[in-house]
Scaffold this active site. Structure first.
Site, PDB file in Angstrom:
ATOM      1  N   GLU A 180       0.750  -1.331   0.218  1.00  0.00           N
ATOM      2  CA  GLU A 180      -0.078  -0.253   0.059  1.00  0.00           C
ATOM      3  C   GLU A 180       0.717   1.398  -0.121  1.00  0.00           C
ATOM      4  O   GLU A 180       0.448   2.189  -0.653  1.00  0.00           O
ATOM      5  CB  GLU A 180      -0.943  -0.007   1.183  1.00  0.00           C
ATOM      6  CG  GLU A 180      -2.009  -1.045   0.974  1.00  0.00           C
ATOM      7  CD  GLU A 180      -3.060  -0.847   2.144  1.00  0.00           C
ATOM      8  OE1 GLU A 180      -3.200   0.064   2.915  1.00  0.00           O
ATOM      9  OE2 GLU A 180      -4.015  -1.525   2.244  1.00  0.00           O
TER      10      GLU A 180
ATOM     11  N   HIS B  99       1.341   3.784   2.356  1.00  0.00           N
ATOM     12  CA  HIS B  99       0.650   5.126   3.002  1.00  0.00           C
ATOM     13  C   HIS B  99       1.910   5.424   3.929  1.00  0.00           C
ATOM     14  O   HIS B  99       1.943   4.932   5.012  1.00  0.00           O
ATOM     15  CB  HIS B  99      -0.421   4.876   3.686  1.00  0.00           C
ATOM     16  CG  HIS B  99      -1.773   4.787   2.865  1.00  0.00           C
ATOM     17  ND1 HIS B  99      -2.066   5.500   1.941  1.00  0.00           N
ATOM     18  CD2 HIS B  99      -2.341   3.440   2.816  1.00  0.00           C
ATOM     19  CE1 HIS B  99      -3.254   4.924   1.196  1.00  0.00           C
ATOM     20  NE2 HIS B  99      -3.415   3.775   1.786  1.00  0.00           N
TER      21      HIS B  99
ATOM     22  N   THR C 244       0.423   0.062  -4.441  1.00  0.00           N
ATOM     23  CA  THR C 244      -0.846   0.237  -4.559  1.00  0.00           C
ATOM     24  C   THR C 244      -1.516   1.472  -4.080  1.00  0.00           C
ATOM     25  O   THR C 244      -2.628   1.809  -4.759  1.00  0.00           O
ATOM     26  CB  THR C 244      -1.644  -1.085  -4.115  1.00  0.00           C
ATOM     27  OG1 THR C 244      -1.155  -1.228  -2.714  1.00  0.00           O
ATOM     28  CG2 THR C 244      -1.338  -2.389  -4.970  1.00  0.00           C
ATOM     29  N   GLU C 245      -0.995   2.112  -3.151  1.00  0.00           N
ATOM     30  CA  GLU C 245      -1.767   3.006  -2.441  1.00  0.00           C
ATOM     31  C   GLU C 245      -0.893   4.318  -2.175  1.00  0.00           C
ATOM     32  O   GLU C 245      -0.951   4.874  -0.791  1.00  0.00           O
ATOM     33  CB  GLU C 245      -2.446   2.918  -1.418  1.00  0.00           C
ATOM     34  CG  GLU C 245      -3.552   1.613  -1.790  1.00  0.00           C
ATOM     35  CD  GLU C 245      -4.512   1.322  -0.717  1.00  0.00           C
ATOM     36  OE1 GLU C 245      -4.687   1.929   0.615  1.00  0.00           O
ATOM     37  OE2 GLU C 245      -5.153   0.114  -0.783  1.00  0.00           O
ATOM     38  N   LEU C 246       0.123   4.594  -2.732  1.00  0.00           N
ATOM     39  CA  LEU C 246       1.276   5.662  -2.340  1.00  0.00           C
ATOM     40  C   LEU C 246       0.601   6.939  -2.001  1.00  0.00           C
ATOM     41  O   LEU C 246       0.084   7.618  -2.882  1.00  0.00           O
ATOM     42  CB  LEU C 246       2.318   5.592  -3.630  1.00  0.00           C
ATOM     43  CG  LEU C 246       3.609   6.628  -3.198  1.00  0.00           C
ATOM     44  CD1 LEU C 246       4.265   6.248  -1.911  1.00  0.00           C
ATOM     45  CD2 LEU C 246       4.377   6.397  -4.472  1.00  0.00           C
TER      46      LEU C 246
END
Ligand code: GLA
Length: 353
Positions: free
Chosen positions: A230, A232, A261-263
């Site tokens: 992810e 974050h 996937t969720e930088l």
């Protein structure tokens, strides 16, 4: 003559800069990646500047819906299905020639009331889960490059690498994970099937726990294609380049492909030049880790405009009080140092990328 010249000039000066300005996807693809993508949602389409960036395939080569493919939206009632919002994102991606990352099928959050408050035994909850997975994957069959089949199955604490106690684990048992993958594979044999998780981008019990989850699925003889990091991050806790690469290798050694996937990289407000520079370092390190990892197929930012980020004053009662400005563009559409940092890293790094 004069007026057609004027039209040409007008088009060149106004439309063209928007079309050609962003090029992160182009640059990433030239270096062999499948995409540089972004999260989005349909309510954001109302802003024309936002939409022109989103539609620019040179900038973003993949879209992922932030919420509209989640269970509470797709199946709000036991016998009620609503694909309207997610369809709009899939249609836009198709129209623009962008890949879709489809997100997500089985998670402990954003579940509808009928599911959370229902009385379930192992057998009927398994049937409900399979029904959800098969119907949603079938609806988007052939349209998703990848599916996040399960999301965040481990406990939040990075020092605890064990499975999260939620309705899936508590009622069905750990096999719910392999069952979800098995039925997703059946419904769309060509979509890449991912396990998406956070806090596995650095070494520790949670990272190791995620590797165990992958092995558990593989040992069950079920297909898993990818792991989602992810990512974050915040500058004070983010892993450096080498650690991210080492962590990626652990999973690609298991035979998986990988994606960031969720930088996003939240910073403490008010911002300062130092913080923006640290933010740039984290963004660039993450992009470099993916570029240096052959089986990292692409990177997705969790939206690109501070105004619409899930982290900021509007959501401080829910997430990360005091933090914000996590995205690549400031609210006034100025590019962050992080943006130009990624761009120049993608342009100028040596060709072994
Ligand atoms: C997690 C989920 C995402 C999203 C973010 C917060 O990372 O995987 O779907 O909900 O949290 O925006």
């Amino acid at each position: 003559m004069y007026s057609s010249l004027r039209i040409l000039l007008y088009t060149t000066l106004t439309v063209l800069p928007v079309l050609v300005s962003g090029q992160l996807n182009d640059l990433a693809q030239r270096r062999g990646k499948l995409y540089f993508g972004t999260e989005t949602e349909t309510w954001e389409f109302n802003d024309t500047t936002y939409l022109s960036h989103l539609n620019n395939v040179r900038e973003f080569g993949a879209l992922v819906p932030g919420n509209s493919m989640k269970w509470e939206v797709i199946q709000p009632g036991r016998y009620e299905w609503n694909f309207t919002l997610a369809d709009q994102i899939v249609d836009l991606a198709e129209h623009n020639g962008q890949h879709m990352r489809c997100h997500n099928l089985v998670w402990h959050e954003q579940l509808p009331g009928w599911l959370v408050n229902g009385t379930w035994g192992k057998e009927n909850l398994t049937a409900v889960m399979i029904d959800h997975v098969v119907r949603e994957v079938t609806h988007y069959k052939g349209k998703c490059y990848a599916w996040d089949v399960v999301n965040e199955v481990l406990n939040d604490d990075p020092n605890n690498g064990t499975l999260r106690s939620d309705m899936w684990l508590d009622i069905i048992g750990p096999e719910y994970i392999a069952i979800a993958f098995e039925h997703a594979a059946r419904a769309d044999p060509h979509a890449k099937l991912y396990y998406n998780e956070y806090d596995i981008e650095f070494k520790g019990p949670k990272h190791d726990g995620a590797m165990k989850v992958v092995k558990m699925i593989q040992d069950a003889g079920v297909r898993i294609d990818g792991i989602g990091f992810e990512s974050h991050f915040t500058p004070s806790t983010a892993p450096g380049l080498q650690e991210q690469m080492d962590c990626m290798k652990d999973f690609t050694d298991l035979g998986l492909e990988l994606a960031v996937t969720e930088l996003d990289v939240r910073i403490l407000l008010p911002d300062s030049p130092e913080e923006l520079e640290q933010q740039e370092t984290v963004y660039v390190d993450t992009v470099e880790a993916c570029m240096n990892t052959e089986k990292c197929v692409g990177m997705t930012v969790w939206d690109f405009w501070d105004q619409n980020s899930w982290i900021g004053p509007l959501t401080w009662d829910l997430y990360y009080n005091g933090y914000g400005e996590a995205d690549l563009y400031f609210a006034n559409w100025t590019r962050k140092p992080a943006y130009t940092g990624i761009e120049s890293a993608l342009k100028h790094r040596p060709s072994h990328w």
